[in-house]
Scaffold this active site. Sequence first.
Site, PDB file in Angstrom:
ATOM      1  N   LYS A  56      -0.634 -28.476  92.069  1.00  0.00           N
ATOM      2  CA  LYS A  56      -1.979 -29.056  92.071  1.00  0.00           C
ATOM      3  C   LYS A  56      -2.306 -29.545  93.471  1.00  0.00           C
ATOM      4  O   LYS A  56      -1.496 -30.229  94.111  1.00  0.00           O
ATOM      5  CB  LYS A  56      -2.072 -30.202  91.063  1.00  0.00           C
TER       6      LYS A  56
ATOM      7  N   HIS B 292       1.061 -34.259  87.081  1.00  0.00           N
ATOM      8  CA  HIS B 292       0.684 -32.848  87.058  1.00  0.00           C
ATOM      9  C   HIS B 292       1.763 -31.985  87.699  1.00  0.00           C
ATOM     10  O   HIS B 292       2.651 -32.488  88.389  1.00  0.00           O
ATOM     11  CB  HIS B 292      -0.643 -32.629  87.791  1.00  0.00           C
TER      12      HIS B 292
END
Length: 266
Positions: A159, A155
């Site tokens: 995040k 990601h």
Amino acid sequence: MKEIKVIIAGPRGRMGHEAVLLMERTEHFNLVAAVDYKHGGEKISDLPGMPALDTPIYGDLHTCLEEVEADVLLDLTTPEVGKQHVTLAVERGLRSVIGTTGFTEEELKQLTETAKEKAVGTIIAPNFAIGAVLMMKFSQMAAKYFQDVEVIELHHDQKLDAPSGTAVKTVELIRQNRESKQQGHPNEVEQLEGARGANVDGIHIHSVRLPGLIAHQEVMFGGDGQMLTVRHDSFNRASFMSGVKLSIETVMNLDHLVYGLENIID
């Protein structure tokens, strides 16, 4: 389709921005309010890059619910704020679609009980991308035939939680079709702590966080002389909007909590 009045919490985020655009282009969605602690008292049109909507922004959800009549709360904030928002929504009897992750088993159990008691529809989705949901389902199917498996999730570097909710949900589904087994050599030693990633019932999860990534995951199954890799990639947040739309429409007909988009698609 009957009009659905929606409140979006977290409109400034990248997911929130896409969700506002979804509201604008979907005829039966009516964005009646937004919640953003930094921009209370303003309108959606005041935010950079947003469409010219006169939708009011409230600094907190409690005040918003006191003044606005809505059908569904769409929460796209942070894990901690999302937990507070869904708890308040369920207590108030407001249907909610929650896109934040990080809920513990105990928190989900409590929310499930409260939603059932209040008969209020709630959907918590670790991932709104239909392709990601299929990836999880395919992985669950494969686990019946491949006992050795590891998960790599990748990601963007902003995040907040690791591993991702998608990875955790994937492992939960795999465990339903896989006997408990410690993956790797029984006497293996980590020369550096964490080198083998998180361990859930012998399934290792590895989290990558880098700029340039959006949301990606591959599930690797190993067997004698072969390997099966199930992978999904989201290249932009628009990939999540079909799942957001489906969730908002579906939650209108629920009277309980559903965890995971795979439980509302055929």
